[in-house]
Design a protein around this motif. Structure first.
Motif, mmCIF file in Angstrom:
data_model
loop_
_atom_site.group_PDB
_atom_site.id
_atom_site.type_symbol
_atom_site.label_atom_id
_atom_site.label_comp_id
_atom_site.label_asym_id
_atom_site.label_seq_id
_atom_site.Cartn_x
_atom_site.Cartn_y
_atom_site.Cartn_z
ATOM 1 N N UNK A 1 -34.786 3.324 -16.212
ATOM 2 C CA UNK A 1 -35.469 3.038 -15.013
ATOM 3 C C UNK A 1 -36.394 1.868 -15.167
ATOM 4 N N UNK A 2 -36.937 1.627 -16.340
ATOM 5 C CA UNK A 2 -37.794 0.589 -16.484
ATOM 6 C C UNK A 2 -37.259 -0.807 -16.374
ATOM 7 N N UNK A 3 -36.110 -0.963 -17.152
ATOM 8 C CA UNK A 3 -35.226 -2.029 -16.868
ATOM 9 C C UNK A 3 -34.771 -2.373 -15.505
ATOM 10 N N UNK A 4 -34.321 -1.293 -14.856
ATOM 11 C CA UNK A 4 -33.811 -1.224 -13.550
ATOM 12 C C UNK A 4 -35.108 -1.835 -12.472
ATOM 13 N N UNK A 5 -36.053 -1.449 -12.869
ATOM 14 C CA UNK A 5 -37.311 -1.833 -12.134
ATOM 15 C C UNK A 5 -37.597 -3.386 -12.204
ATOM 16 N N UNK A 6 -37.662 -3.714 -13.486
ATOM 17 C CA UNK A 6 -37.635 -5.207 -13.794
ATOM 18 C C UNK A 6 -36.836 -5.979 -12.989
ATOM 19 N N UNK A 7 -35.456 -5.483 -12.837
ATOM 20 C CA UNK A 7 -34.377 -6.275 -12.490
ATOM 21 C C UNK A 7 -34.526 -6.387 -10.992
ATOM 22 N N UNK A 8 -34.985 -5.344 -10.379
ATOM 23 C CA UNK A 8 -35.442 -4.883 -8.880
ATOM 24 C C UNK A 8 -36.564 -5.969 -8.562
ATOM 25 N N UNK A 9 -37.670 -5.993 -9.230
ATOM 26 C CA UNK A 9 -38.728 -6.938 -9.096
ATOM 27 C C UNK A 9 -38.243 -8.522 -9.119
ATOM 28 N N UNK A 10 -37.242 -8.838 -9.839
ATOM 29 C CA UNK A 10 -36.868 -10.203 -9.942
ATOM 30 C C UNK A 10 -36.119 -10.514 -8.668
ATOM 31 N N UNK B 1 -39.324 -8.680 4.140
ATOM 32 C CA UNK B 1 -39.886 -7.291 4.733
ATOM 33 C C UNK B 1 -41.175 -6.674 4.092
ATOM 34 N N UNK B 2 -42.058 -5.677 4.409
ATOM 35 C CA UNK B 2 -42.917 -5.417 3.821
ATOM 36 C C UNK B 2 -42.613 -4.752 2.395
ATOM 37 N N UNK B 3 -41.737 -3.984 2.304
ATOM 38 C CA UNK B 3 -41.210 -3.331 0.873
ATOM 39 C C UNK B 3 -39.631 -3.155 0.928
ATOM 40 N N UNK B 4 -39.123 -3.690 -0.187
ATOM 41 C CA UNK B 4 -37.789 -3.536 -0.313
ATOM 42 C C UNK B 4 -37.405 -2.239 -1.235
ATOM 43 N N UNK B 5 -36.611 -1.396 -0.571
ATOM 44 C CA UNK B 5 -36.285 -0.151 -1.234
ATOM 45 C C UNK B 5 -35.358 -0.567 -2.053
ATOM 46 N N UNK B 6 -35.268 0.344 -3.311
ATOM 47 C CA UNK B 6 -34.183 0.215 -4.376
ATOM 48 C C UNK B 6 -32.717 0.615 -3.852
ATOM 49 N N UNK B 7 -31.845 -0.001 -4.131
ATOM 50 C CA UNK B 7 -30.274 0.281 -3.925
ATOM 51 C C UNK B 7 -29.975 1.695 -4.961
ATOM 52 N N UNK B 8 -30.173 2.681 -4.209
ATOM 53 C CA UNK B 8 -29.645 4.063 -4.621
ATOM 54 C C UNK B 8 -28.487 4.124 -5.603
ATOM 55 N N UNK B 9 -27.517 3.754 -4.738
ATOM 56 C CA UNK B 9 -26.012 3.928 -5.308
ATOM 57 C C UNK B 9 -26.089 3.143 -6.688
ATOM 58 N N UNK B 10 -26.534 1.727 -6.695
ATOM 59 C CA UNK B 10 -26.452 0.956 -7.750
ATOM 60 C C UNK B 10 -27.569 1.552 -9.012
ATOM 61 N N UNK B 11 -28.501 2.037 -8.582
ATOM 62 C CA UNK B 11 -29.334 2.655 -9.699
ATOM 63 C C UNK B 11 -28.711 4.014 -10.227
ATOM 64 N N UNK B 12 -27.965 4.983 -9.476
ATOM 65 C CA UNK B 12 -27.453 5.910 -10.078
ATOM 66 C C UNK B 12 -26.133 5.612 -10.946
ATOM 67 N N UNK B 13 -25.484 4.501 -10.304
ATOM 68 C CA UNK B 13 -24.433 3.985 -11.331
ATOM 69 C C UNK B 13 -24.691 3.529 -12.701
ATOM 70 N N UNK B 14 -25.951 2.709 -12.611
ATOM 71 C CA UNK B 14 -26.403 1.992 -13.963
ATOM 72 C C UNK B 14 -26.690 2.929 -14.658
ATOM 73 N N UNK B 15 -27.833 3.957 -14.274
ATOM 74 C CA UNK B 15 -28.204 4.939 -15.242
ATOM 75 C C UNK B 15 -27.417 5.748 -15.931
ATOM 76 N N UNK B 16 -25.944 5.680 -15.562
ATOM 77 C CA UNK B 16 -24.928 6.518 -16.455
ATOM 78 C C UNK B 16 -24.681 5.501 -17.608
ATOM 79 N N UNK B 17 -25.137 4.285 -17.721
ATOM 80 C CA UNK B 17 -24.585 3.630 -18.688
ATOM 81 C C UNK B 17 -25.428 3.640 -19.966
ATOM 82 N N UNK B 18 -25.123 3.408 -21.067
ATOM 83 C CA UNK B 18 -25.682 3.369 -22.188
ATOM 84 C C UNK B 18 -26.746 2.480 -22.182
ATOM 85 N N UNK B 19 -27.930 2.920 -22.695
ATOM 86 C CA UNK B 19 -29.225 1.954 -22.880
ATOM 87 C C UNK B 19 -29.977 1.505 -21.646
ATOM 88 N N UNK B 20 -29.385 1.952 -20.392
ATOM 89 C CA UNK B 20 -29.982 1.584 -19.147
ATOM 90 C C UNK B 20 -31.081 2.558 -18.789
#
Length: 498
Positions: free
Chosen positions: A90-99, A69-88
């Motif tokens: 948006x920059x880290x999640x964006x790098x994992x998303x790019x991978x 597809x042209x652009x892949x949108x982030x998994x919002x449910x996964x992002x919200x859940x991971x941001x609740x964890x210590x040390x996580x």
């Protein structure tokens, strides 16, 4: 976990919005849209063919091949859940998303775009509004917080009883019943009684996020998973269950408000009365409930009962022909004799599943066996003496099926061909047990002794065994033949007479 494609198509056929389907199935709205659009392209509609398994449906909808597809949108449910964890971050999640995008061949969002999409998603979730409900659209259910009480007439012990509350969202017509505990069996029974009380079913049912409704081992904060029995109830009554989020009373405001009123108009009103059985308590609750439903609203010129009868009851879906039958799910291992054990009884499955673990659905009348969600066997449930077998011939290996041809009359006909003494021994063996079939293996053993020794020698052994006992066993005949072979002179006389 395999996506709930089957449930998504079922709820779509009932006319639910993508948001409600996503909430009920524990998936994102993107997934719901993707599944329904793909099913429309392939002309797949509910109900599905009887033989369509979950794996076959998944392969049909989304064959295992890469799609870009042209652009892949982030998994919002996964992002919200991971941001609740210590040390996580948006920059880290964006790098994992790019991978992930690189691995799947998708074009990723820039970091600023990634953050903007997440911000907009959070804004949408924080927005609240009053949603007007349509008549006959939804029921909300919950356990009331304050218990009622019954007294043991013999000991005087006071026992808490828990109140189940069900409210039709539009008319606020209410159902209440007391139970001894909040276990799954009573939770399901309460729903069956509630539907009968209302005289119909709504397309949606908002339930509390309690252990009797949601399997917390398989769920997380964002994706509640219904207990198997509760999901079966939803299918039986053709309704969609939407579990409320933990500590989110706005998800079921009507039942939350009714619980407080029930505590006042029913529980508190009965505080000075004594009840010595659950039946007495529920009889008193029904009287108070009738008065509660008939009481006028403060700001409306009607009551819950009149609003229900006039506008909501005619729009409820009809009840199924038979009420839901509570099922108990268990796990079992297929034994080497291709049977499983359920409460001391034995039920056959196809022999190809020997040593596999299977899921068993047990009701009062039926035993069903499932392997990887596919039903592989069904039996009428056995009752009475423990150790009974229910065996389907098709489940047996071919070399075992031939033994079904043996019966007592066939063993007797074979014995007649050898001699009268052999016939007497076979009769004794066949009548030695409470059930004739239990002796077939012993008779088969006698048959094999005739092949190993001569028929004349077997007849002589049976004659001598009958002189010792009127009911000789297979083992005694076998031992006697072995002795005759080892010392033929000691048994010469009987053989000469023969």
């Amino acid at each position: 976990m395999r996506p709930k494609y089957r449930e998504i198509l079922r709820l779509k056929s009932l006319g639910f919005s993508e948001r409600n389907i996503a909430h009920s199935c524990g998936v994102s709205r993107n997934t719901v849209s993707k599944v329904t659009n793909r099913a429309s392209e392939l002309n797949i509609s509910w109900p599905l063919d009887h033989g369509m398994t979950d794996s076959a449906l998944e392969e049909l909808l989304f064959p295992r091949e890469k799609s870009a597809t042209d652009r892949r949108l982030p998994d919002y449910d996964y992002v919200r859940k991971e941001l609740l964890r210590n040390g996580v971050t948006k920059k880290l999640l964006w790098i994992e998303y790019c991978e992930l995008c690189r691995q799947s061949g998708d074009e990723p969002l820039m970091y600023s775009q990634f953050c903007e999409y997440i911000r907009k998603d959070e804004q949408k979730r924080r927005a609240t509004m009053h949603i007007p409900r349509k008549p006959g659209e939804q029921i909300e259910v919950d356990w009331a917080g304050d218990p009622a009480h019954i007294i043991d007439p013999d000991t005087g012990e006071i026992t808490d009883c828990w109140l189940f509350v069900g409210v039709l969202t539009y008319s606020q017509y209410t159902f209440v019943e007391a139970f001894m505990n909040e276990r799954t069996g009573n939770w399901i029974k309460a729903h069956v009684h509630m539907f009968e009380f209302f005289g119909g079913v709504t397309p949606m049912l908002v339930a509390d996020n309690c252990t009797t409704a949601v399997d917390h081992k398989k769920s997380d904060w964002y994706t509640p998973v219904l207990n198997t029995t509760y999901h079966e109830l939803a299918e039986h009554y053709n309704t969609a269950i939407l579990p409320a989020r933990v500590r989110r009373p706005k998800d079921k405001p009507n039942v939350e408000g009714s619980v407080g009123k029930i505590s006042t108009w029913i529980t508190a009103a009965l505080r000075n009365e004594q009840f010595f059985s659950l039946a007495e308590l529920n009889e008193a609750i029904r009287k108070k409930l009738a008065a509660y439903n008939a009481r006028q609203f403060q700001k409306k010129e009607c009551s819950r009962l009149s609003l229900f009868l006039g506008e909501e009851q005619p729009l409820l879906a009809s009840l199924p022909a038979a009420p839901f039958e509570l099922a108990e799910w268990k796990q079992a291992t297929v034994q080497f004799n291709y049977h499983i054990s359920v409460d001391g009884m034995y039920y056959s499955v196809p022999y190809q599943y020997i040593k596999d673990k299977v899921d068993v659905r047990a009701t009062d009348s039926t035993i069903e066996v499932f392997y990887n969600h596919d039903r592989i066997a069904s039996h009428r449930r056995l009752y009475g003496r423990a150790g009974q077998y229910s065996t389907v011939t098709a489940h047996m290996p071919e070399d075992h099926q031939k033994y079904l041809e043996w019966n007592g009359d066939r063993f007797r006909r074979w014995a007649d061909q050898i001699g009268t003494n052999t016939r007497k021994v076979v009769d004794a063996v066949l009548t030695s047990g409470r059930v004739e079939q239990q002796s077939y293996r012993s008779c088969m053993g006698l048959l094999r002794l005739a092949e190993k020794h001569t028929p004349q020698r077997l007849e002589a052994a049976c004659e001598r065994a009958l002189s010792y006992s009127g009911r000789p066993s297979y083992k005694s005949i076998k031992n006697l033949l072995a002795a005759m072979k080892a010392d033929p002179e000691a048994f010469a006389a009987p053989e000469q007479e023969e």
